[in-house]
Design a protein around this motif. Structure first.
Motif, PDB file in Angstrom:
ATOM      1  N   VAL A  88       0.932  -1.081  -0.196  1.00 30.44           N
ATOM      2  CA  VAL A  88      -0.046   0.007   0.067  1.00 30.44           C
ATOM      3  C   VAL A  88       1.092   1.217  -0.045  1.00 30.44           C
ATOM      4  O   VAL A  88       0.298   2.448  -0.056  1.00 30.44           O
ATOM      5  CB  VAL A  88      -0.916   0.087   1.184  1.00 30.44           C
ATOM      6  CG1 VAL A  88      -2.012  -1.140   1.016  1.00 30.44           C
ATOM      7  CG2 VAL A  88      -0.171   0.074   2.514  1.00 30.44           C
ATOM      8  N   SER A  89       2.203   1.068   0.028  1.00 35.10           N
ATOM      9  CA  SER A  89       3.028   2.392   0.338  1.00 35.10           C
ATOM     10  C   SER A  89       4.133   2.054  -0.906  1.00 35.10           C
ATOM     11  O   SER A  89       4.435   1.167  -1.573  1.00 35.10           O
ATOM     12  CB  SER A  89       3.610   2.512   1.567  1.00 35.10           C
ATOM     13  OG  SER A  89       4.655   3.433   1.515  1.00 35.10           O
ATOM     14  N   ALA A  90       4.596   3.328  -1.245  1.00 31.39           N
ATOM     15  CA  ALA A  90       5.758   3.285  -2.257  1.00 31.39           C
ATOM     16  C   ALA A  90       7.080   3.205  -1.552  1.00 31.39           C
ATOM     17  O   ALA A  90       7.966   2.768  -2.389  1.00 31.39           O
ATOM     18  CB  ALA A  90       5.589   4.897  -2.834  1.00 31.39           C
ATOM     19  N   TYR A  91       7.239   3.116  -0.353  1.00 27.50           N
ATOM     20  CA  TYR A  91       8.376   2.764   0.350  1.00 27.50           C
ATOM     21  C   TYR A  91       8.201   1.641   1.120  1.00 27.50           C
ATOM     22  O   TYR A  91       7.182   1.036   1.635  1.00 27.50           O
ATOM     23  CB  TYR A  91       8.651   4.040   1.186  1.00 27.50           C
ATOM     24  CG  TYR A  91       9.079   5.232   0.493  1.00 27.50           C
ATOM     25  CD1 TYR A  91      10.383   5.538   0.231  1.00 27.50           C
ATOM     26  CD2 TYR A  91       8.233   6.174   0.121  1.00 27.50           C
ATOM     27  CE1 TYR A  91      10.776   6.655  -0.519  1.00 27.50           C
ATOM     28  CE2 TYR A  91       8.536   7.306  -0.569  1.00 27.50           C
ATOM     29  CZ  TYR A  91       9.796   7.591  -1.023  1.00 27.50           C
ATOM     30  OH  TYR A  91      10.078   8.772  -1.414  1.00 27.50           O
ATOM     31  N   PRO A  92       9.279   0.883   1.428  1.00 30.87           N
ATOM     32  CA  PRO A  92       9.249  -0.393   2.226  1.00 30.87           C
ATOM     33  C   PRO A  92       9.323   0.193   3.694  1.00 30.87           C
ATOM     34  O   PRO A  92       9.524   1.502   4.224  1.00 30.87           O
ATOM     35  CB  PRO A  92      10.584  -0.943   1.943  1.00 30.87           C
ATOM     36  CG  PRO A  92      11.294   0.143   1.502  1.00 30.87           C
ATOM     37  CD  PRO A  92      10.811   1.293   0.779  1.00 30.87           C
ATOM     38  N   GLN A  93       8.784  -0.792   4.470  1.00 27.59           N
ATOM     39  CA  GLN A  93       8.634  -0.528   6.073  1.00 27.59           C
ATOM     40  C   GLN A  93       9.858  -0.034   6.633  1.00 27.59           C
ATOM     41  O   GLN A  93       9.735   0.850   7.718  1.00 27.59           O
ATOM     42  CB  GLN A  93       8.111  -1.851   6.752  1.00 27.59           C
ATOM     43  CG  GLN A  93       7.597  -1.577   8.085  1.00 27.59           C
ATOM     44  CD  GLN A  93       7.080  -2.630   8.762  1.00 27.59           C
ATOM     45  OE1 GLN A  93       8.072  -3.608   9.205  1.00 27.59           O
ATOM     46  NE2 GLN A  93       5.813  -3.238   8.947  1.00 27.59           N
ATOM     47  N   GLU A  94      11.029  -0.308   6.264  1.00 21.90           N
ATOM     48  CA  GLU A  94      11.996  -0.095   7.011  1.00 21.90           C
ATOM     49  C   GLU A  94      12.513   1.461   7.022  1.00 21.90           C
ATOM     50  O   GLU A  94      13.120   1.952   7.717  1.00 21.90           O
ATOM     51  CB  GLU A  94      13.573  -0.943   6.441  1.00 21.90           C
ATOM     52  CG  GLU A  94      13.648  -0.640   5.160  1.00 21.90           C
ATOM     53  CD  GLU A  94      13.185  -1.837   4.258  1.00 21.90           C
ATOM     54  OE1 GLU A  94      13.787  -2.361   3.050  1.00 21.90           O
ATOM     55  OE2 GLU A  94      12.387  -2.467   4.691  1.00 21.90           O
ATOM     56  N   VAL A  95      11.803   1.984   6.039  1.00 23.04           N
ATOM     57  CA  VAL A  95      11.905   3.727   5.945  1.00 23.04           C
ATOM     58  C   VAL A  95      11.527   4.385   7.255  1.00 23.04           C
ATOM     59  O   VAL A  95      12.007   5.492   7.517  1.00 23.04           O
ATOM     60  CB  VAL A  95      11.195   4.176   4.842  1.00 23.04           C
ATOM     61  CG1 VAL A  95      10.987   5.713   4.977  1.00 23.04           C
ATOM     62  CG2 VAL A  95      11.986   3.655   3.408  1.00 23.04           C
ATOM     63  N   THR A  96      10.408   3.674   7.792  1.00 24.67           N
ATOM     64  CA  THR A  96      10.016   4.197   9.155  1.00 24.67           C
ATOM     65  C   THR A  96      11.207   4.466  10.168  1.00 24.67           C
ATOM     66  O   THR A  96      11.402   5.614  10.778  1.00 24.67           O
ATOM     67  CB  THR A  96       9.043   3.302  10.008  1.00 24.67           C
ATOM     68  OG1 THR A  96       8.082   3.122   9.032  1.00 24.67           O
ATOM     69  CG2 THR A  96       8.502   4.045  11.290  1.00 24.67           C
ATOM     70  N   HIS A  97      11.907   3.429  10.408  1.00 27.38           N
ATOM     71  CA  HIS A  97      13.052   3.559  11.417  1.00 27.38           C
ATOM     72  C   HIS A  97      14.251   4.310  10.952  1.00 27.38           C
ATOM     73  O   HIS A  97      14.788   5.058  11.548  1.00 27.38           O
ATOM     74  CB  HIS A  97      13.498   1.974  11.941  1.00 27.38           C
ATOM     75  CG  HIS A  97      14.535   1.578  11.075  1.00 27.38           C
ATOM     76  ND1 HIS A  97      14.206   0.409  10.267  1.00 27.38           N
ATOM     77  CD2 HIS A  97      15.916   1.692  10.945  1.00 27.38           C
ATOM     78  CE1 HIS A  97      15.400  -0.063   9.736  1.00 27.38           C
ATOM     79  NE2 HIS A  97      16.399   0.611   9.875  1.00 27.38           N
ATOM     80  N   GLN A  98      14.280   4.267   9.589  1.00 28.90           N
ATOM     81  CA  GLN A  98      15.495   5.192   9.094  1.00 28.90           C
ATOM     82  C   GLN A  98      15.072   6.535   9.071  1.00 28.90           C
ATOM     83  O   GLN A  98      15.987   7.496   9.301  1.00 28.90           O
ATOM     84  CB  GLN A  98      15.461   4.684   7.614  1.00 28.90           C
ATOM     85  CG  GLN A  98      16.256   3.317   7.102  1.00 28.90           C
ATOM     86  CD  GLN A  98      16.126   2.789   5.705  1.00 28.90           C
ATOM     87  OE1 GLN A  98      15.135   3.414   4.845  1.00 28.90           O
ATOM     88  NE2 GLN A  98      16.709   1.679   5.452  1.00 28.90           N
ATOM     89  N   MET A  99      13.916   7.051   8.989  1.00 25.63           N
ATOM     90  CA  MET A  99      13.395   8.489   9.222  1.00 25.63           C
ATOM     91  C   MET A  99      13.474   8.765  10.549  1.00 25.63           C
ATOM     92  O   MET A  99      14.019   9.893  10.982  1.00 25.63           O
ATOM     93  CB  MET A  99      12.120   8.638   8.706  1.00 25.63           C
ATOM     94  CG  MET A  99      11.928   8.693   7.197  1.00 25.63           C
ATOM     95  SD  MET A  99      12.901  10.244   6.637  1.00 25.63           S
ATOM     96  CE  MET A  99      12.235  11.512   7.181  1.00 25.63           C
ATOM     97  N   VAL A 100      13.207   7.941  11.695  1.00 16.98           N
ATOM     98  CA  VAL A 100      13.410   8.155  12.727  1.00 16.98           C
ATOM     99  C   VAL A 100      14.840   8.507  13.326  1.00 16.98           C
ATOM    100  O   VAL A 100      15.275   9.398  13.842  1.00 16.98           O
ATOM    101  CB  VAL A 100      12.821   6.968  13.950  1.00 16.98           C
ATOM    102  CG1 VAL A 100      13.267   7.234  15.302  1.00 16.98           C
ATOM    103  CG2 VAL A 100      11.340   6.874  13.727  1.00 16.98           C
ATOM    104  N   LEU A 101      15.747   7.722  12.706  1.00 14.07           N
ATOM    105  CA  LEU A 101      17.201   7.979  12.911  1.00 14.07           C
ATOM    106  C   LEU A 101      17.454   9.282  12.442  1.00 14.07           C
ATOM    107  O   LEU A 101      18.315   9.982  12.834  1.00 14.07           O
ATOM    108  CB  LEU A 101      17.873   6.905  12.214  1.00 14.07           C
ATOM    109  CG  LEU A 101      18.002   5.446  12.899  1.00 14.07           C
ATOM    110  CD1 LEU A 101      18.565   4.272  12.160  1.00 14.07           C
ATOM    111  CD2 LEU A 101      18.399   5.513  14.566  1.00 14.07           C
ATOM    112  N   ASN A 102      16.762   9.767  11.344  1.00 14.89           N
ATOM    113  CA  ASN A 102      17.221  10.950  10.645  1.00 14.89           C
ATOM    114  C   ASN A 102      16.676  11.984  11.533  1.00 14.89           C
ATOM    115  O   ASN A 102      17.286  13.126  11.726  1.00 14.89           O
ATOM    116  CB  ASN A 102      16.610  10.992   9.147  1.00 14.89           C
ATOM    117  CG  ASN A 102      16.833  12.217   8.363  1.00 14.89           C
ATOM    118  OD1 ASN A 102      17.946  12.773   8.351  1.00 14.89           O
ATOM    119  ND2 ASN A 102      15.743  12.586   7.693  1.00 14.89           N
ATOM    120  N   PHE A 103      15.438  11.893  12.088  1.00 12.59           N
ATOM    121  CA  PHE A 103      15.122  12.769  13.298  1.00 12.59           C
ATOM    122  C   PHE A 103      16.052  12.925  14.415  1.00 12.59           C
ATOM    123  O   PHE A 103      16.328  14.069  14.742  1.00 12.59           O
ATOM    124  CB  PHE A 103      13.642  12.438  13.697  1.00 12.59           C
ATOM    125  CG  PHE A 103      12.446  12.239  12.960  1.00 12.59           C
ATOM    126  CD1 PHE A 103      12.445  12.956  11.632  1.00 12.59           C
ATOM    127  CD2 PHE A 103      11.440  11.241  13.019  1.00 12.59           C
ATOM    128  CE1 PHE A 103      11.317  12.764  11.041  1.00 12.59           C
ATOM    129  CE2 PHE A 103      10.544  11.092  12.200  1.00 12.59           C
ATOM    130  CZ  PHE A 103      10.372  11.982  11.219  1.00 12.59           C
TER     131      PHE A 103
END
Length: 340
Positions: A61-76
């Motif tokens: 349902v998303s254009a991005y894989p699930q691991e982007v969630t934790h990668q973005m948290v690390l970016n935050f």
């Protein structure tokens, strides 16, 4: 004279034509009403970004894989995301919450660990979470806001990060507004064409699978993410604390919808910061009879709309507190008689 009438009189007697400051006047009135004050103040503005993973993300349902969630948290946590930039620019304290990310983060002073589990279950096959997880999420969200309130914050913004959460939001909106899923689904992270059709079909199947659900609590338990339910608990607590609640885009507005269905008086504390480019958001705001401050064609999430709207909110308070009145400035008011 009640506080509402006093506020309106104060606004109307500033050195300007009545209504000339447009939405700033509405914001000043709202903030003064929330604080029951003719001289409101904004103290220690804080943004909370709740992050969590969704089982539905594994169904395309998303254009991005699930691991982007934790990668973005690390970016935050490293200060590299849009919300970091805008929060820093406008002196907003930023707090990141791991509500249920499928990743074990190293210890970090800027991360609030409130993990319920490593992501929800797929609501295509079962409820996203158990009743116990739902209750735990509410309590953790409320506890975070209580602690922030104790530090003196009276204005709080809500953002999120979670691959798959536009799907959760669309189906929650469909249930709580009683409108077809097609009117709620948008591009999310950028799905288009066949992928968007697949997203709609999956969510239709989900509604068929779960059938009729009416209570906001049960809808959130069935379809929500841990980050969304923690935000729900946090919003309800912010209202109890008398805070100004800044609502971001589509996902935050959907969570607010559930909070509103639970406690309609929360509407009095809410400022809707922007109109998301996510297609269901305008319909949702209309349902809530809410007028957003900004329209910038954004659909990023993270609380970015709140951070960008904050300077205008500050301006609304500043004009109410600092702008001269006709009387104090010895300026003649509009004539009360009409020319015949």
């Amino acid at each position: 004279m009640n506080i509402e009438n006093q506020l309106q009189q104060k606004i109307d007697t500033k050195t300007k034509p009545i209504g000339a400051l447009g939405m700033l006047e509405k914001l000043a009135f709202k903030i003064g009403t929330i604080q029951s004050s003719l001289s409101p103040k904004l103290t220690a503005p804080t943004m909370i970004v709740f992050a969590g993973d969704h089982g539905i993300a594994n169904h395309g349902v998303s254009a991005y894989p699930q691991e982007v969630t934790h990668q973005m948290v690390l970016n935050f946590l490293n200060g590299g995301a849009a919300i970091n930039v805008f929060s820093k620019q406008h002196d907003i304290e930023l707090k990141i919450v791991d509500a249920g990310v499928n990743f074990d983060f190293p210890s970090n002073d800027t991360l609030i660990s409130a993990k319920i589990a490593n992501g929800t279950q797929s609501f295509l096959e079962e409820k996203a979470m158990t009743a116990a997880q739902f209750q735990d999420s509410i309590e953790k969200g409320a506890s975070i806001v209580k602690e922030i309130a104790q530090s003196g914050t009276n204005i709080i913004g809500f953002g999120e990060m979670g691959i798959g959460n536009t799907s959760s939001s669309a189906i929650i909106m469909s249930y709580l507004c009683n409108i077809p899923i097609e009117d709620c689904v948008g591009k999310g992270t950028g799905v288009e064409g066949d992928q968007l059709s697949n997203k709609i079909n999956i969510l239709k199947k989900t509604k068929d699978f779960h059938g009729t659900i009416t209570s906001p609590e049960e809808v959130l338990t069935t379809f929500g993410g841990f980050e969304m339910v923690q935000m729900y608990g946090a919003m309800l607590e912010a209202q109890r604390q008398g805070m100004i609640i800044l609502v971001d885009g589509f996902i935050a507005s959907t969570v607010f919808l559930a909070a509103y269905k639970t406690n309609p008086s929360i509407q009095k504390n809410a400022i809707f910061c922007h109109l998301s480019d996510e297609s269901g958001h305008l319909r949702l705001l209309n349902y809530l009879n809410a007028e957003p401050i900004l329209k910038l064609n954004m659909r990023l999430g993270e609380g970015t709309g709140c951070a960008l709207a904050y300077p205008l909110i500050k301006s609304a308070v500043a004009f109410l507190n600092e702008m001269a009145s006709f009387e104090s400035a010895s300026v003649s008011e509009k004539s009360q008689t009409e020319a015949s």
